[in-house]
Design a protein around this motif. Structure first.
Motif, PDB file in Angstrom:
ATOM      1  N   GLN A 112      34.610  56.293  40.973  1.00 20.54           N
ATOM      2  CA  GLN A 112      33.272  55.697  41.041  1.00 20.54           C
ATOM      3  C   GLN A 112      33.353  54.182  40.823  1.00 20.54           C
ATOM      4  N   PHE A 113      34.192  53.780  39.882  1.00 29.40           N
ATOM      5  CA  PHE A 113      34.384  52.348  39.651  1.00 29.40           C
ATOM      6  C   PHE A 113      34.885  51.666  40.922  1.00 29.40           C
ATOM      7  N   MET A 114      35.882  52.283  41.585  1.00 27.39           N
ATOM      8  CA  MET A 114      36.454  51.684  42.788  1.00 27.39           C
ATOM      9  C   MET A 114      35.414  51.578  43.898  1.00 27.39           C
ATOM     10  N   LEU A 115      34.593  52.601  44.044  1.00 26.63           N
ATOM     11  CA  LEU A 115      33.541  52.571  45.049  1.00 26.63           C
ATOM     12  C   LEU A 115      32.574  51.419  44.771  1.00 26.63           C
ATOM     13  N   THR A 116      32.128  51.316  43.547  1.00 25.75           N
ATOM     14  CA  THR A 116      31.221  50.238  43.158  1.00 25.75           C
ATOM     15  C   THR A 116      31.888  48.874  43.332  1.00 25.75           C
ATOM     16  N   TYR A 117      33.143  48.787  42.925  1.00 27.20           N
ATOM     17  CA  TYR A 117      33.890  47.528  43.041  1.00 27.20           C
ATOM     18  C   TYR A 117      33.937  47.064  44.496  1.00 27.20           C
ATOM     19  N   HIS A 118      34.282  47.974  45.397  1.00 28.46           N
ATOM     20  CA  HIS A 118      34.389  47.606  46.806  1.00 28.46           C
ATOM     21  C   HIS A 118      33.027  47.330  47.438  1.00 28.46           C
ATOM     22  N   LEU A 119      32.000  48.055  47.008  1.00 26.36           N
ATOM     23  CA  LEU A 119      30.657  47.805  47.536  1.00 26.36           C
ATOM     24  C   LEU A 119      30.130  46.442  47.118  1.00 26.36           C
ATOM     25  N   ASN A 120      30.429  46.038  45.890  1.00 26.37           N
ATOM     26  CA  ASN A 120      29.991  44.728  45.400  1.00 26.37           C
ATOM     27  C   ASN A 120      30.746  43.591  46.059  1.00 26.37           C
ATOM     28  N   ASN A 121      31.944  43.889  46.540  1.00 31.70           N
ATOM     29  CA  ASN A 121      32.747  42.917  47.276  1.00 31.70           C
ATOM     30  C   ASN A 121      32.931  41.610  46.504  1.00 31.70           C
ATOM     31  N   ASN A 122      33.142  41.722  45.207  1.00 30.90           N
ATOM     32  CA  ASN A 122      33.349  40.544  44.367  1.00 30.90           C
ATOM     33  C   ASN A 122      34.794  40.077  44.440  1.00 30.90           C
ATOM     34  N   GLU A 123      34.979  38.787  44.409  1.00 35.07           N
ATOM     35  CA  GLU A 123      36.315  38.207  44.295  1.00 35.07           C
ATOM     36  C   GLU A 123      36.660  38.172  42.813  1.00 35.07           C
ATOM     37  N   THR A 124      37.718  38.846  42.425  1.00 36.02           N
ATOM     38  CA  THR A 124      38.121  38.857  41.016  1.00 36.02           C
ATOM     39  C   THR A 124      39.606  38.581  40.898  1.00 36.02           C
ATOM     40  N   THR A 125      39.969  38.116  39.734  1.00 41.99           N
ATOM     41  CA  THR A 125      41.383  37.964  39.421  1.00 41.99           C
ATOM     42  C   THR A 125      41.857  39.276  38.806  1.00 41.99           C
ATOM     43  N   LEU A 126      43.151  39.399  38.633  1.00 43.47           N
ATOM     44  CA  LEU A 126      43.683  40.612  38.025  1.00 43.47           C
ATOM     45  C   LEU A 126      43.216  40.756  36.581  1.00 43.47           C
ATOM     46  N   SER A 127      43.119  39.650  35.850  1.00 37.81           N
ATOM     47  CA  SER A 127      42.658  39.738  34.458  1.00 37.81           C
ATOM     48  C   SER A 127      41.178  40.131  34.407  1.00 37.81           C
ATOM     49  N   GLN A 128      40.376  39.651  35.357  1.00 34.72           N
ATOM     50  CA  GLN A 128      38.977  40.061  35.411  1.00 34.72           C
ATOM     51  C   GLN A 128      38.868  41.549  35.748  1.00 34.72           C
ATOM     52  N   LEU A 129      39.697  42.002  36.686  1.00 31.33           N
ATOM     53  CA  LEU A 129      39.719  43.424  37.019  1.00 31.33           C
ATOM     54  C   LEU A 129      40.103  44.245  35.802  1.00 31.33           C
ATOM     55  N   HIS A 130      41.086  43.778  35.069  1.00 29.81           N
ATOM     56  CA  HIS A 130      41.524  44.466  33.857  1.00 29.81           C
ATOM     57  C   HIS A 130      40.350  44.620  32.884  1.00 29.81           C
ATOM     58  N   ASN A 131      39.597  43.550  32.681  1.00 24.94           N
ATOM     59  CA  ASN A 131      38.429  43.613  31.792  1.00 24.94           C
ATOM     60  C   ASN A 131      37.385  44.595  32.306  1.00 24.94           C
ATOM     61  N   LEU A 132      37.134  44.594  33.608  1.00 27.20           N
ATOM     62  CA  LEU A 132      36.182  45.546  34.190  1.00 27.20           C
ATOM     63  C   LEU A 132      36.646  46.986  33.993  1.00 27.20           C
ATOM     64  N   LEU A 133      37.931  47.223  34.187  1.00 29.58           N
ATOM     65  CA  LEU A 133      38.480  48.570  33.996  1.00 29.58           C
ATOM     66  C   LEU A 133      38.398  49.004  32.535  1.00 29.58           C
ATOM     67  N   ARG A 134      38.648  48.075  31.615  1.00 30.15           N
ATOM     68  CA  ARG A 134      38.529  48.411  30.181  1.00 30.15           C
ATOM     69  C   ARG A 134      37.094  48.756  29.822  1.00 30.15           C
ATOM     70  N   THR A 135      36.158  47.997  30.352  1.00 29.60           N
ATOM     71  CA  THR A 135      34.743  48.284  30.108  1.00 29.60           C
ATOM     72  C   THR A 135      34.370  49.655  30.659  1.00 29.60           C
ATOM     73  N   THR A 136      34.872  49.974  31.836  1.00 33.69           N
ATOM     74  CA  THR A 136      34.622  51.286  32.451  1.00 33.69           C
ATOM     75  C   THR A 136      35.240  52.393  31.595  1.00 33.69           C
ATOM     76  N   GLU A 137      36.441  52.150  31.087  1.00 36.26           N
ATOM     77  CA  GLU A 137      37.126  53.141  30.254  1.00 36.26           C
ATOM     78  C   GLU A 137      36.320  53.418  28.983  1.00 36.26           C
ATOM     79  N   VAL A 138      35.798  52.377  28.352  1.00 35.49           N
ATOM     80  CA  VAL A 138      34.985  52.537  27.145  1.00 35.49           C
ATOM     81  C   VAL A 138      33.728  53.335  27.471  1.00 35.49           C
ATOM     82  N   GLY A 139      33.118  53.063  28.627  1.00 31.48           N
ATOM     83  CA  GLY A 139      31.909  53.781  29.031  1.00 31.48           C
ATOM     84  C   GLY A 139      32.157  55.235  29.340  1.00 31.48           C
ATOM     85  N   MET A 140      33.386  55.601  29.722  1.00 31.08           N
ATOM     86  CA  MET A 140      33.694  57.002  30.030  1.00 31.08           C
ATOM     87  C   MET A 140      33.976  57.826  28.784  1.00 31.08           C
ATOM     88  N   ASN A 141      34.300  57.165  27.691  1.00 32.22           N
ATOM     89  CA  ASN A 141      34.653  57.902  26.462  1.00 32.22           C
ATOM     90  C   ASN A 141      33.456  58.239  25.636  1.00 32.22           C
TER      91      ASN A 141
END
Length: 141
Positions: A112-141
């Motif tokens: 779901q994160f990947m779908l949203t990520y690609h739909l938003n079509n945001n330009e991100t760096t790897l560190s920004q992606l890492h932060n987004l993934l961590r936020t998603t991980e916290v939300g899933m727990n």
């Protein structure tokens, strides 16, 4: 004649610097070689080895899938080490490919994160992606 002497001295300096930064054993082997000869010989000796290492790191990077229950941070850090190694081996790829490889290696929990990520079509760096993934991980727990 002046140009020849200058180039001769420059070439001698380059050869000396090359020998100086080698291991002592390798440096002794290349004493008396010109820089061009050293470079050619080193390329012949180590090119196959570097090619094999590139292959193995690329394969490990692509095969490296996130394990169930693994924290996203440890997975991203491991993938980043592979990416850094590839860069040191002169494997060039853009940040978009790096992010796509990273996203592809995540478990289905992040679909779901990947779908949203690609739909938003945001330009991100790897560190920004890492932060987004961590936020998603916290939300899933």
């Amino acid at each position: 004649m002046v140009t020849y002497k200058k180039r001769y001295n420059d070439s001698t300096q380059v050869a000396c610097i090359m020998v100086a930064i080698m291991t002592p054993k390798l440096g002794r082997h290349y004493e008396g070689y010109w820089s061009y000869e050293m470079n050619k010989d080193l390329m012949e000796k180590y090119h196959k080895q570097a090619r094999q290492e590139k292959y193995e790191v690329v394969k490990s990077t692509i095969d490296n899938m996130m394990k169930e229950g693994e924290p996203i941070s440890s997975h991203v850090q491991r993938m980043q080490r592979y990416m850094d190694r590839l860069i040191k081996l002169n494997v060039n790829f853009d940040q978009e490919l790096e992010i796509n490889i990273m996203l592809n290696s995540c478990t289905s929990y992040y679909d779901q994160f990947m779908l949203t990520y690609h739909l938003n079509n945001n330009e991100t760096t790897l560190s920004q992606l890492h932060n987004l993934l961590r936020t998603t991980e916290v939300g899933m727990n």
